[in-house]
Design a protein around this motif. Structure first.
Motif, mmCIF file in Angstrom:
data_model
loop_
_atom_site.group_PDB
_atom_site.id
_atom_site.type_symbol
_atom_site.label_atom_id
_atom_site.label_comp_id
_atom_site.label_asym_id
_atom_site.label_seq_id
_atom_site.Cartn_x
_atom_site.Cartn_y
_atom_site.Cartn_z
ATOM 1 N N UNK A 92 -2.062 -68.711 0.073
ATOM 2 C CA UNK A 92 -1.674 -69.985 -0.529
ATOM 3 C C UNK A 92 -0.530 -69.791 -1.522
ATOM 4 N N UNK A 93 0.635 -69.374 -1.051
ATOM 5 C CA UNK A 93 1.736 -69.142 -1.996
ATOM 6 C C UNK A 93 2.283 -70.421 -2.630
ATOM 7 N N UNK A 94 2.049 -71.574 -1.988
ATOM 8 C CA UNK A 94 2.569 -72.840 -2.511
ATOM 9 C C UNK A 94 1.482 -73.913 -2.527
ATOM 10 N N UNK A 95 0.257 -73.527 -2.829
ATOM 11 C CA UNK A 95 -0.861 -74.477 -2.820
ATOM 12 C C UNK A 95 -1.045 -75.093 -1.438
#
Length: 178
Positions: A92-95
């Protein structure tokens, strides 16, 4: 825009489905669970055919959760393990959670019916009585691989078309067909 996104969340996305080959071992034999598809109002063409548990994947639903839900909804059993169970942890690098996984095989409706595409898992379930759910299946029963091979090879018209190649491929992988 939010209303459109919510509609996607509340419905099956683009005919995406998950199918589950439920297997067990009894007295040294592998058995597979089949059920009689029974949805005469929604699907009169295929009602009465044999199938494996399957159903739609809701938008953003974890595919393993969808497989477990379908098995529970259709035959009243809880999945205890997937075979194989190969998946990455969520990223989840960007939610925006994502993960990769390896199903047993994939399936696609090429013509007629609903334009479905899906993944198929093999699983084991708890030792309990099979309880087919009204509105999903009329009956559910275990068959040995030899009997499944006979049905697939000699009576393919009795199987829900989308799952016929899945069961044939499964039997090939088990060394039960050519």
């Amino acid at each position: 825009m939010e209303d459109a996104k919510q509609k996607l969340l509340d419905m099956n996305i683009n005919g995406a489905i998950v199918s589950v080959i439920v297997e067990r071992e009894r007295d040294g034999d592998v058995e597979v669970l089949l059920q009689t598809r029974w949805k005469p109002e929604r699907d009169p063409v295929y009602s009465g055919t044999l199938e494996i548990p399957a159903g739609g994947i809701m938008a953003y639903e974890n595919i393993y959760a969808a497989a477990k839900r379908e098995v529970w909804e259709e035959i009243g059993l809880r999945v205890t393990r997937f075979d194989p169970d190969i998946r990455t942890p969520p990223y989840a690098p960007r939610d925006d959670d994502c993960f990769a996984f390896l199903p047993f095989c994939c399936q696609q409706q090429l013509k007629g019916g609903i334009p479905r595409i899906g993944v198929v898992f093999i699983c084991r379930v708890e030792e309990a009585e099979v309880k087919p759910k009204a509105g999903e299946a009329r009956e559910a029963f275990w068959v040995k691989l030899e009997a499944l091979r006979d049905i697939v090879g000699k009576q393919p018209q009795t199987i829900f078309t989308l799952q016929l190649p899945v069961l044939n491929y499964y039997l090939q992988r088990k060394g039960e067909t050519k």
